[in-house]
Structures are given as C-alpha cells and as structure tokens.
Design an enzyme around this catalytic site. Structure first.
Site, PDB file in Angstrom:
ATOM      1  CB  CYS A  12     -19.667 -12.071 -21.354  1.00  0.00           C
ATOM      2  SG  CYS A  12     -21.399 -11.956 -21.819  1.00  0.00           S
ATOM      3  CB  CYS A  57     -24.996 -10.730 -18.346  1.00  0.00           C
ATOM      4  SG  CYS A  57     -24.368 -10.613 -20.028  1.00  0.00           S
ATOM      5  CB  CYS A  93     -23.467 -14.841 -20.490  1.00  0.00           C
ATOM      6  SG  CYS A  93     -22.981 -13.964 -18.977  1.00  0.00           S
ATOM      7  N   GLY A 138       0.788  -1.221   0.000  1.00  0.00           N
ATOM      8  CA  GLY A 138       0.000   0.000   0.000  1.00  0.00           C
ATOM      9  C   GLY A 138       0.821   1.273   0.000  1.00  0.00           C
ATOM     10  CB  CYS A 172     -20.351  -9.567 -18.867  1.00  0.00           C
ATOM     11  SG  CYS A 172     -21.342 -10.839 -18.104  1.00  0.00           S
TER      12      CYS A 172
END
Lengths: 291, 263, 360
Positions: free
Chosen positions: A272, A241, A244, A32, A266
């Site tokens: 997808c 979606c 899909c 970080g 997606c």
C-alpha cells in the site's frame, strides 16, 4: 550488541540448526509432507511463531535482509517483536520492502508483490495438520496421509455445500500438493491460495508446538481442494483500497467511527505504501499518509 | 454357472485354523471355512460364544493369535492377517464393508445422511458434488429413506433409519464382502422384519457375499446360505442353513433350535 | 484522514517498563531477594525445577521473582534458558536405594526395614491459618534423631524377592531425550515418564484423580514414597570410573497395583512409578498413578476408553508451556482471518435473504 556475544548467531546453536536444516531439506524433497522435528523451547511462547522463528533461524546467514509481517503488516506487535529478536541475536539487516528481503517470515498472509527466485518465505503455523479438526488423533491422521485416505476432507466440503450452497472455508483452506499430500497452508485467507502453487520462492512452514516442518519448493503445484461443479474461488472484500486505490489486493476493514462507518485498506502495508509513494491515491488517501 | 465352473471357482475368503485368546480364556479357536462369491454365511451362538471375536479377526479389527484369513484381492490371494495395516485399510474402504450392530459406530453422527453415503465415493476419488449427491439420494431411496432427508443428520433419524443409512453408506461403492455384526440387534421386532426384507433384497440383487453374526435364528433363516454354530469359542456345527436348522446334529444346536420353536 | 496504527515498538517498550514497575510493587516494602524465595518458597522452587526440567534452585527462584510469582511463566523462563545449554554428557542412573532420606512412608506395610519417617510434611497439620506467621519471628528448632548412613532397600524390592510383584525390564540403553527428539506416537515408557515428570502438576493430578474415581481404575496403594537427596555421578572416560558431581533432591513414589495375571504371567502385583525433582510429593504420587494407567497395553489389560489410558491424549496435553502458549496466542491479531470470515458470512446472508425474498 551485547546479546550477540551471549548467544549464537540467530540464537539457536549450530547443532540445532543442522537438525532443523535436515528437516527442511526432507520437507523440500517431499513437498507437502509434514516432517517431525525436535522443536526447541524458544524464548517466546508456543503459538506465537516459534516454528517460524526456528526455521528462519536455521535459514539466516549474515548477508540476509529479513522482513517480518503479521496480518500482512510490518508494524503489528508480534512482527515487531520477532524482527527485533533477530536484530538482537543475528545483527542482520531488516527491511519492510518485500522485493528487497531475502527471507520473509509471515503470519497469515502472502505478500502482494510477487516473490522471486532466491527468496524464502517462512510461515508460522499453529496447526499443521489439515485433517486435525476432522480427526483429532495424530496416530490416525498420519495413517490417513500415508494411505492418501482423504475422503473425509471432501466430506467437510460436501457438508459446506449442502448446508450453505458453497464451500464455507474462508481461510486455512487446504491444498493438495503435486497430487499427493493434502497440506494446511497455515491460516492465510483463501485469497492467497493461488499464490502457493507455482511460486518462484521457497516456501517453508514451521509449527513449533506441534513439532512439524513442511515445504513447497519453487514452482510446486498446490491445488485448492474443491469439486468439479463447485470450483475453488479466491475472494476478498468487494472494494478497492481506500488509501492507494488498489483494486486487487487483500483488504482489512477498519471501523472509523461509532456510527458504523468503515473503510477498506490493504492488509499488506508495504504494498500500500509503495503504491502511494508511486502516486496511486485512493479516495481517502494522501501520498504521505501512513508513510 | 455349470457345476464344473463352480468347482473351479476360487473362494473369496478362506479361513484356516484361526484362534484368538484373551489371557488364558479362549476367544475363538480352530475356526476354518471357505466363503464363495455370492454366498452368505451366518454365524450364530449365544453371547460369549466367540462369534463377535471371530468377526473382528476376519475384518482385521483384532489381530488373531494364530491362523490365516486369505482374501481373493484384485492382486491375487493375500493373507489379511499378515497384510500391512495400509493394505488392510485399503481393502476396508474398497472391497470390504462393515455394518456395526450400533449404527452410531458405523456412521458419522455429525455429518448429513448425504455426506455419510458420499464419503466412500469421495474416498475413492469422486469429485463431482452433483453426482455424489445424486448417488446418495439414489441409495437413500434403495434403503427406503425419503430424498428430502438427505441433508438431515443421522441423530434426527430413528434407530431403524440409522441402520438402513449405515447399510447404504457401506454398499454405495459395491463392496465384494460385507461383514455384519448383529445388524438387527437393538431394533423393535417390526422394524427388524422390514430391515431383514430390505437386506435380503439387496443381497440377492447385488449378489453380495456376506458374513453375518447374530444370535437370532430368524435372521440367518432368511439371509444365510450356510450356517456356523459356535459355542465356547469353537465351531460345533456347520452346514447348509436349512439342513442345520431342520436337522441339528449337535446337542447345543438342538437346544438353540428348540428354544426358538418354543417361543 | 485515516492514518494506519503505527508505533508497535514504542508500545512494547512502554509495556515492558510498566511491567518492571509492577513487579517491584510498593517501594516502601522491602524488595524480595532470590535467596529468600529459594529458602522460604522452596516448594514453588521445586515445582519450577521439576516442570522446567532443570535442577538449579537459584535460577528457579530468580525465575519466580521475574515472573511475579506466576509459576507457569517461571517454568517457561527456565525452559527457554535450558534449551540454550550445551549437553556435556549424561549421568549414570541415580541410585534411589542409596537416598539420604528426609521422608519415607509405605502404605502397604506397618513397619519395614529402614522404618517409616514422616519428615517435614503438611500431613496431620490442622489446616488452620497460623497468625503467628504474620508476625515475623524465629521458629523453635525441631528435635533430631541420629542419621543412618545405611542403604534402605525399596519396598518393591522386598516384594519382588518373593516374585509377588512384576519385575521391571533392566536395560543399559540410553533413554531417548524428549527435548532433543520429536515425540512420535506410540511412544515408549521412558519417554512417557519424561513427559509426565515435566508435565503440569494440575493436569497430572486430575488425570490421576480420574483413575481413582473409576476412569481407568488401577487399584493403587502407595508401596513407598521417599524424599531425600541422591548423589549424581558421571562416568569420566579419561579416568575410567565415575565421580560424584553433585547431589539432587528427589521425590520417588512406587505404587503397588492389583493384577490378575496374563497369557505369560501368573497373578502378581504391578507397579506405577513416579520420580520428580525436589520435594514434590503430590506430583510424584500422581505421576505413578498416571504411569500405571498408561501401561494397560503392555500388561494386557482392557482399554476402557478412560482419558488416563489414552497415551496420545495425556502426553499431548500435559505440557503447560505448550498449552499456555497456544491458549494465549488467540490474543494475537487475527484480522485477516476474521476479515475472510466476515466476507463469507455477509455473502451467505445476502444469498439467504435473497432466497427468502424469492420464496415469498
């Protein structure tokens, strides 16, 4: 390929790669923490992924299989351009399949398919400093990190709640890493935030213009900032979606005619496509559509 | 507290031989004093007397050229002049508070009143929105700002309200030492009186230690236990407030006191 | 049936082909040669070399041609090329006192050793369009004077003999390289000067102008402006002495500024310094003003909060390659972020409307 003879493997010279690897290692050692590095001028504009490209270049070996996505998709112009760059300069294999890739460079998304040990996810970062829009001075923000002086970060969240009744940050949502540094996850939607922490892959973040590299080693804790009584929630469009049928993937909204009709698909094109290939079909999809 | 206990009491702040120069000009020099817990020290003088320079040196905003500023921190006595910037900043957001003359310098003008008061709480780890907000509303009440203004920005407040908000923002975490730079400067006389009243109440109620810089003798008469009079960068007289004001020894102090009485 | 947009690769190839066609323009007009650009657009070439930080007029001219005259794009091409070049070594400091000058002026002394040379300047030309240039033709040769080979000392060196101007610290330390190490703030004067000399001419000009208008005023006079060529020498360890490896054209400007004196210094003049590749007079003067404004701390002056006194502000925003890249990146797709915002705004609106109805 002629370009390969003119330039070193993956474009950057070995000395530069060593410098970048040192910065990466330091970043991995202090999760970080933003490590300053001598960002090079790359043959693509600052702000277009030069940080990610330099990190990828420093990580690549000839055996790697590279995937490049922008907005979750392999075929957006900038993803195509960066993938081609490494094909030309490193001659490595490329792939669109998340599971097959050893290195994935991304802008704005984390793939839906869970990453595994040994994979490297490289993020392109425009503004690495999570405090930047609260405090414009670099000299000041570095001091704030040093002192863990993060009160201001919560002031921003406090203001959101007092004005909107909830935290109104939808992307680029800051996380605290291992209880120490507040980190900018790059402008991924907050939907992706839960995948940052405890991820099996190495996550590397490169900001070229701002000359910073930072990292999340595998299985690092990364907690999205929030209040005890207003906990963080990952959110997405309330749809499945249309191609899909996936109920749990991040969706792009596509306007389909000038009457305002729209559909949701997606954002992760590989995810997808694989689902459709496996026989999952949404209300507007066909097994072959979009391929 | 028995006299014996008071004699053994450690000063909260000890200043020794403090000096600051601007080129060849003296900002302040040869300043030394002790401030005990619960005590309010007033520093008076005309503009250019060095009182603001002194306050900046004490609060760590300016680096003095010479001298010590020893503060009784939770880890023991420390010279804040020699302290690392990091440690000094930690003090500034925990044990210290600083009230600026212009509230714009001490407030975040783009942040709501509640956010302004809550910032110090969040800086020291408060993570419950409801509790932070309750504390903010409570403090707004204590500085006589209505609870329904909690989501308004300071830019929508009058000068007096802004100054009271700045005080609430500073006191919410219960600091041990408050620096105030002309806290009533720039306010109308009637507004000043109300603010002074409020400050006096808070100082007594919270047992605050404070150092107040002002050119206004009425402010120190009302708030300060002890007084330092500055002229040309030097302290020309110091003592108990009533003593100094009622029986000024230095001719400059006499002038200062008489000029007020004539008004 | 919806089919996701594909074909990024084809679109990119087609766009590049179109760009090449546009670059060439009308084929009935003769193509511009790199040599023509180098010789006849020399000031553009100079700017590209200065801000590209690479002294090579032919490459700069090529970059201008490739960039269709967009100088920032040309600078970008040069920078990206420069990055890949190996660093073989560093030259010894160039001696600008030994410069073979084509221009030298001082605003502080009417006459001085070495004299004033106006040189090939736009100054005192009347800015009237010269339609003779539209009809191509040869220009008459300019009169010449015998060249002097003597070294010409700097005006500031003459002032310094009397202690009237502050002495710059001497040092043999190798200055840091901005392009090899990350910039960390606060920085040092050598690093600042590097950043300014390759900074955007427009930005540095505006910063300098702002100091003249009172935002961090430094009361600058041009002590000396000189343009000419200097020899570049390099120490060759095997030989044990330095040899000349070429020459470069430089513009150098030193300003003389007011100063009241400080804790340690009696009153004396101070300086601002500008040094830029090629004939780049506006940039060099602007650079010296900005350099001087940024020196407030070292000279014990007040920070008046002027933008030109703010090191972080000036250095972090002077580079036009960084700026243009980030500015233009907002053209890239941001669907994902926009989608997240869209969902949020919808949710907030839903709640606000529900709240409004409940209140009625």
């Amino acid at each position: 390929m002629t370009d390969q003879t003119a330039y070193n493997f993956a474009y950057l010279d070995e000395q530069t790669k060593r410098m970048i690897r040192r910065a990466i290692l330091k970043g991995v050692a202090i999760p970080g923490y933003q490590v300053p590095f001598a960002s090079r001028e790359m043959p693509m504009p600052y702000g277009w992924g030069t940080g990610g490209v330099q990190v990828t270049s420093a990580c690549l070996v000839p055996e790697d299989r590279l995937k490049v996505i922008d907005q979750g998709a392999d075929d957006t112009t900038n993803a195509v351009s960066i993938r081609r760059f490494f094909q030309r300069t490193a001659g490595i294999e490329v792939t669109e399949a998340t599971a097959d890739a050893t290195v994935i460079q991304t802008r704005h998304r984390i793939p839906e398919t869970p990453l595994t040990e040994g994979q490297i996810l490289v993020y392109q970062v425009p503004i690495p400093e999570p405090l930047r829009f609260l405090e414009p001075r670099e000299t000041e923000t570095r001091k704030m990190h040093e002192l863990e002086d993060y009160g201001l970060m919560h002031v921003k969240l406090y203001e959101d709640i007092s004005r909107h009744g909830q935290i109104a940050t939808a992307y680029d949502y800051p996380v605290k890493v291992e209880g120490r540094y507040v980190m900018d996850p790059s402008p991924i939607p907050k939907f992706d935030n839960p995948k940052l922490g405890g991820n099996a892959a190495i996550q590397l973040f490169g900001a070229g213009r701002e000359q910073r590299i930072y990292a999340l080693p595998p299985y690092t804790q990364a907690i999205s900032l929030d209040f005890d009584d207003y906990p963080f929630t990952a959110s997405k469009a309330d749809h499945a979606c249309d191609l899909c049928g996936a109920p749990d993937s991040y969706l792009d909204e596509v306007i389909t005619d000038d009457q305002g009709s729209r559909m949701f698909v997606c954002s992760d094109t590989d995810f997808c496509g694989s689902r459709r290939a496996a026989g999952h079909i949404g209300p507007m999809g066909t097994p072959s559509a979009g391929g | 507290m028995s006299i014996l206990a008071k004699m053994k009491m450690q000063p909260l702040l000890s200043v020794r031989d403090l000096a600051k120069f601007y080129g060849g000009r003296i900002g302040c020099a040869d300043v030394g004093f002790d401030l005990y817990p619960g005590e309010v020290l007033g520093i008076v003088g005309e503009s250019g007397s060095g009182k603001s320079t002194l306050l900046s040196c004490l609060a760590g905003h300016l680096a003095p050229d010479r001298g010590e500023v020893i503060f009784d921190t939770k880890e023991g006595l420390r010279d804040t002049v020699l302290m690392a910037e990091a440690a000094r900043r930690r003090l500034a957001r925990t044990d210290w508070a600083y009230v600026h003359q212009n509230p714009r310098d001490g407030l975040r003008m783009g942040v709501s009143a509640g956010g302004n008061v809550g910032e110090r709480l969040m800086a020291v780890g408060a993570r419950h929105y409801g509790q932070i907000r309750d504390a903010a509303v409570d403090w707004l009440g204590r500085v006589e700002i209505a609870a329904d203004r909690v989501d308004d920005r300071p830019s929508a407040f009058s000068g007096g309200m802004q100054q009271r908000l700045q005080i609430a923002r500073n006191l919410v975490t219960g600091p041990r030492l408050v620096f105030m730079d002309e806290p009533t400067g720039g306010l109308d006389v009637s507004v000043q009186a109300r603010l002074l009243d409020l400050l006096r109440g808070l100082v007594r109620e919270m047992g605050l230690s404070a150092i107040i810089v002002t050119h206004d003798l009425a402010v120190v008469r009302l708030l300060a236990d002890r007084l330092m009079v500055m002229k040309g960068g030097y302290v020309v007289e110091q003592g108990l407030t009533d003593q100094v004001l009622d029986d000024p020894q230095h001719e400059y102090t006499q002038l200062l006191v008489s000029s007020v009485l004539q008004v | 049936m919806y089919v996701a947009v594909k074909g990024g690769e084809k679109a990119i190839d087609a766009a590049h082909a179109w760009l090449a066609e546009e670059r060439r323009g009308d084929t009935s007009v003769a193509e511009l040669s790199v040599a023509q650009i180098r010789e006849q657009l020399a000031l553009a070439v100079n700017r590209v070399m200065a801000e590209g930080s690479l002294y090579d007029p032919d490459l700069a001219a090529l970059a201008i041609k490739q960039a269709r005259g967009d100088l920032i794009e040309a600078i970008f091409l040069i920078r990206a090329y420069r990055t890949t070049l190996p660093r073989l070594g560093a030259s010894t400091p160039v001696e600008t006192a030994q410069m073979a000058m084509c221009r030298r002026i001082s605003a502080t002394f009417k006459d001085l050793p070495g004299g004033q040379i106006l040189g090939p300047t736009f100054d005192y030309t009347h800015r009237l369009l010269d339609f003779k240039l539209a009809a191509e033709g040869e220009v008459p040769t300019a009169p010449t004077a015998p060249a002097s080979l003597d070294a010409v000392p700097h005006v500031t060196a003459m002032l310094n003999r009397d202690g009237l101007i502050q002495t710059e610290a001497e040092g043999n330390d190798t200055p840091p390289d901005l392009t090899r190490e990350p910039m960390e703030l606060p920085t040092t004067r050598p690093l600042r000067l590097q950043a300014i000399t390759r900074g955007d001419e427009g930005f540095i000009l505006s910063m300098a102008y702002s100091t003249q208008r009172g935002y961090g005023r430094t009361h600058a006079f041009v002590g000396e402006l000189r343009i000419g060529t200097v020899a570049v020498e390099m120490d060759i360890p095997e030989l044990g002495f330095s040899v000349e490896i070429g020459e470069v054209e430089l513009t150098e400007c030193e300003t003389v500024n007011q100063f009241k004196g400080s804790k340690t210094e009696p009153p004396q003049f101070t300086r601002g310094y500008g040094l830029v590749f090629g004939q780049t007079e506006r940039k060099a003067i602007a650079m010296s003003l900005v350099d001087r404004a940024l020196r407030w701390k070292e000279l014990g002056e007040d920070n008046t909060g002027a933008p030109a006194q703010d090191e972080e502000f000036v250095l972090m925003h002077a580079d036009n390659i960084q700026a243009t890249g980030f500015l233009e990146h907002i053209k890239l797709p941001h669907y994902v972020d926009f989608q997240a915002e869209l969902e949020l705004v919808r949710k907030l609106r839903r709640e606000a409307l529900a709240h409004g109805e409940a209140a009625e």
